[in-house]
Scaffold this motif. Sequence first.
Motif, PDB file in Angstrom:
ATOM      1  N   VAL A 125      10.116   4.346  -2.553  1.00 53.80           N
ATOM      2  CA  VAL A 125       9.008   4.263  -1.658  1.00 53.80           C
ATOM      3  C   VAL A 125       9.682   4.296  -0.054  1.00 53.80           C
ATOM      4  CG1 VAL A 125       7.559   2.275  -0.867  1.00 53.80           C
ATOM      5  CG2 VAL A 125       8.233   2.332  -3.149  1.00 53.80           C
ATOM      6  N   SER A 126       8.898   5.267   0.553  1.00 52.34           N
ATOM      7  CA  SER A 126       9.311   5.315   2.083  1.00 52.34           C
ATOM      8  C   SER A 126       8.054   4.573   3.018  1.00 52.34           C
ATOM      9  CB  SER A 126       9.231   6.770   2.503  1.00 52.34           C
ATOM     10  OG  SER A 126      10.334   7.408   1.668  1.00 52.34           O
ATOM     11  N   VAL A 131       0.781  -1.433  -0.044  1.00 49.23           N
ATOM     12  CA  VAL A 131      -0.133   0.005   0.067  1.00 49.23           C
ATOM     13  C   VAL A 131       0.682   1.264  -0.220  1.00 49.23           C
ATOM     14  CG1 VAL A 131      -1.836   1.250   1.135  1.00 49.23           C
ATOM     15  CG2 VAL A 131      -1.877  -1.058   1.071  1.00 49.23           C
ATOM     16  N   ASP A 132       1.914   1.244   0.945  1.00 50.21           N
ATOM     17  CA  ASP A 132       2.950   2.425   0.760  1.00 50.21           C
ATOM     18  C   ASP A 132       3.336   2.606  -0.600  1.00 50.21           C
ATOM     19  OD1 ASP A 132       2.544   2.554   3.565  1.00 50.21           O
ATOM     20  OD2 ASP A 132       4.454   1.440   4.022  1.00 50.21           O
ATOM     21  N   ALA A 133       3.663   1.449  -1.291  1.00 45.19           N
ATOM     22  CA  ALA A 133       4.360   1.543  -2.893  1.00 45.19           C
ATOM     23  C   ALA A 133       3.434   2.336  -3.603  1.00 45.19           C
ATOM     24  CB  ALA A 133       4.952   0.136  -2.999  1.00 45.19           C
ATOM     25  N   LEU A 134       1.984   1.615  -3.458  1.00 46.16           N
ATOM     26  CA  LEU A 134       0.917   2.037  -4.440  1.00 46.16           C
ATOM     27  C   LEU A 134       0.696   3.586  -4.218  1.00 46.16           C
ATOM     28  CD1 LEU A 134      -0.643   1.068  -6.881  1.00 46.16           C
ATOM     29  CD2 LEU A 134      -2.278   0.094  -5.225  1.00 46.16           C
ATOM     30  N   GLN A 135       0.650   4.005  -3.084  1.00 37.90           N
ATOM     31  CA  GLN A 135       0.365   5.352  -2.631  1.00 37.90           C
ATOM     32  C   GLN A 135       1.497   6.292  -3.189  1.00 37.90           C
ATOM     33  OE1 GLN A 135       0.062   6.226   1.597  1.00 37.90           O
ATOM     34  NE2 GLN A 135      -0.451   8.375   1.269  1.00 37.90           N
ATOM     35  N   ALA A 136       2.912   5.835  -3.048  1.00 43.04           N
ATOM     36  CA  ALA A 136       3.947   6.560  -3.844  1.00 43.04           C
ATOM     37  C   ALA A 136       3.583   6.540  -5.226  1.00 43.04           C
ATOM     38  CB  ALA A 136       5.408   5.764  -3.448  1.00 43.04           C
ATOM     39  N   ALA A 137       3.405   5.734  -5.759  1.00 39.87           N
ATOM     40  CA  ALA A 137       2.876   5.708  -7.333  1.00 39.87           C
ATOM     41  C   ALA A 137       1.966   6.693  -7.438  1.00 39.87           C
ATOM     42  CB  ALA A 137       2.749   4.357  -8.086  1.00 39.87           C
ATOM     43  N   TYR A 138       0.905   6.617  -6.966  1.00 42.21           N
ATOM     44  CA  TYR A 138      -0.159   7.685  -6.914  1.00 42.21           C
ATOM     45  C   TYR A 138       0.345   9.122  -6.884  1.00 42.21           C
ATOM     46  CZ  TYR A 138      -4.269  10.274  -5.600  1.00 42.21           C
ATOM     47  OH  TYR A 138      -5.199  11.336  -5.253  1.00 42.21           O
ATOM     48  N   GLU A 139       1.180   9.271  -5.859  1.00 45.65           N
ATOM     49  CA  GLU A 139       1.653  10.510  -5.799  1.00 45.65           C
ATOM     50  C   GLU A 139       2.565  11.173  -6.780  1.00 45.65           C
ATOM     51  OE1 GLU A 139       3.226  10.190  -1.799  1.00 45.65           O
ATOM     52  OE2 GLU A 139       1.230  10.455  -0.877  1.00 45.65           O
ATOM     53  N   ALA A 140       3.144   9.990  -7.423  1.00 45.13           N
ATOM     54  CA  ALA A 140       4.049  10.498  -8.416  1.00 45.13           C
ATOM     55  C   ALA A 140       3.449  10.630  -9.903  1.00 45.13           C
ATOM     56  CB  ALA A 140       5.299   9.460  -8.676  1.00 45.13           C
ATOM     57  N   VAL A 141       2.460  10.183 -10.051  1.00 44.01           N
ATOM     58  CA  VAL A 141       1.726   9.961 -11.449  1.00 44.01           C
ATOM     59  C   VAL A 141       0.503  10.831 -11.528  1.00 44.01           C
ATOM     60  CG1 VAL A 141       0.384   8.482 -13.023  1.00 44.01           C
ATOM     61  CG2 VAL A 141       2.313   7.797 -11.810  1.00 44.01           C
ATOM     62  N   SER A 142      -0.253  10.967 -10.169  1.00 40.62           N
ATOM     63  CA  SER A 142      -1.618  11.604 -10.298  1.00 40.62           C
ATOM     64  C   SER A 142      -2.631  11.200 -11.429  1.00 40.62           C
ATOM     65  CB  SER A 142      -1.406  13.297 -10.747  1.00 40.62           C
ATOM     66  OG  SER A 142      -0.499  13.845  -9.659  1.00 40.62           O
ATOM     67  N   PRO A 143      -2.988   9.835 -11.123  1.00 43.56           N
ATOM     68  CA  PRO A 143      -3.547   8.998 -12.322  1.00 43.56           C
ATOM     69  C   PRO A 143      -5.389   9.320 -12.402  1.00 43.56           C
ATOM     70  CG  PRO A 143      -3.256   7.615 -10.454  1.00 43.56           C
ATOM     71  CD  PRO A 143      -2.862   8.858  -9.972  1.00 43.56           C
ATOM     72  N   ALA A 144      -5.889   8.934 -13.359  1.00 44.28           N
ATOM     73  CA  ALA A 144      -7.092   9.174 -13.700  1.00 44.28           C
ATOM     74  C   ALA A 144      -8.184   8.025 -12.748  1.00 44.28           C
ATOM     75  CB  ALA A 144      -7.657   9.330 -15.042  1.00 44.28           C
ATOM     76  N   ALA A 145      -7.239   7.087 -12.625  1.00 43.98           N
ATOM     77  CA  ALA A 145      -7.977   5.882 -11.726  1.00 43.98           C
ATOM     78  C   ALA A 145      -6.756   4.714 -11.519  1.00 43.98           C
ATOM     79  CB  ALA A 145      -8.841   5.215 -12.733  1.00 43.98           C
ATOM     80  N   VAL A 146      -7.127   3.849 -10.484  1.00 42.30           N
ATOM     81  CA  VAL A 146      -6.190   2.889 -10.099  1.00 42.30           C
ATOM     82  C   VAL A 146      -6.754   1.812 -10.068  1.00 42.30           C
ATOM     83  CG1 VAL A 146      -4.873   2.199  -7.964  1.00 42.30           C
ATOM     84  CG2 VAL A 146      -4.868   4.517  -8.093  1.00 42.30           C
ATOM     85  N   LEU A 147      -6.323   0.657 -10.783  1.00 40.46           N
ATOM     86  CA  LEU A 147      -6.949  -0.577 -11.022  1.00 40.46           C
ATOM     87  C   LEU A 147      -6.399  -1.598 -10.239  1.00 40.46           C
ATOM     88  CD1 LEU A 147      -8.012  -0.458 -14.849  1.00 40.46           C
ATOM     89  CD2 LEU A 147      -9.031   0.336 -13.019  1.00 40.46           C
ATOM     90  N   VAL A 148      -6.861  -2.393  -9.767  1.00 40.38           N
ATOM     91  CA  VAL A 148      -6.405  -3.598  -8.750  1.00 40.38           C
ATOM     92  C   VAL A 148      -7.050  -4.853  -9.107  1.00 40.38           C
ATOM     93  CG1 VAL A 148      -5.452  -4.441  -6.466  1.00 40.38           C
ATOM     94  CG2 VAL A 148      -5.478  -1.780  -7.296  1.00 40.38           C
ATOM     95  N   PRO A 149      -6.524  -6.211  -9.181  1.00 41.58           N
ATOM     96  CA  PRO A 149      -7.030  -7.420  -9.447  1.00 41.58           C
ATOM     97  C   PRO A 149      -7.938  -7.359  -8.128  1.00 41.58           C
ATOM     98  CG  PRO A 149      -4.750  -7.550  -9.986  1.00 41.58           C
ATOM     99  CD  PRO A 149      -4.888  -6.162  -9.500  1.00 41.58           C
TER     100      PRO A 149
END
Length: 320
Positions: free
Chosen positions: A172-173, A73-91
């Motif tokens: 990732v922190s 979750v920490d890593a996915l949050q870091a990716a979210y903050e870096a990308v500012s995506p329109a959506a996040v998709l997860v299996p």
Amino acid sequence: MAEVLVYVDHVDGAVRKPTLELLTLARRIGEPVAVALGSGAEATAPVLAEHGAVRVLTADAPEFADYLVVPKVDALQAAYEAVSPAAVLVPSSAEGKEIAARLAVRIGSGIITDAVDLEAGDEGPVATQSAFAASFTTKSRVSKGTPVITVKPNSAAVEAAPAAGAVEALNVSFSEKATGTKVVSRTPRESTGRPELTEAAIVVSGGRGVNGAENFHIIESLADSLGAAVGASRAAVDAGWYPHSNQVGQTGKSVSPQLYIASGISGAIQHRAGMQTSKTIVAINKDAEAPIFDLVDYGVVGDLFEVVPQLTEEVQARKG
């Protein structure tokens, strides 16, 4: 075009099919940016690029393997903050839904789980879900924040769409809670050589009508002839005829294959809740009044001990 984060489900670099389906869906609403974590993350890049990932963000650290979901979750949050995506998709696996839920809470966004389809909308992605044991189909969208959406396996056909797939390191922190729950041991699951139940394109299930563990080989033979996974109803599992890990239903696993064959299963609501979104449903039951026949595409009224072996022989003959 806006970017869409796709969380990659892989095992030591081998990308699992639901992730490739997510990339197909992500391309409908933007440009897929894949997030691959843990051992073998960089090795996923060629396959992800082949299926549409414009970028692949990777990170590897002992925390991903030694602890439960919080480091991811920490890593996915870091990716979210870096990308500012329109959506996040997860299996839509058990782990995937926990990761998605925790991420949604952290970023203050709405979440949609167990989507079976996804399309672009004027106000953001629109997800299709099945509700109340698939008695209703709903279309919904997230009205607050960045949509976090989990998608059930077999919701989309995998389509190749070569893209750049540029590999980028993700910084990732880890939070204090990341190491709160440690994995102390692992036991490899015994391989049956069959597909994973929740990901299989074909599932053959047996129920109370199989009448004993010693008879489940009939179900297994048909499954093996079709290259299918084997499922079981709650009644069969509770009787000790088949492992709980193979249970399909409300208290078991939800499946959505292209073909679902129910043998000796009455069709109680508990079971229907786990398989009713299957694309094509075939039932074999000697009781013509069994509830399962209310939702099938094809029904065979007959003794499974006669019908299933004949079906297996026919499949093998056509393959031969």
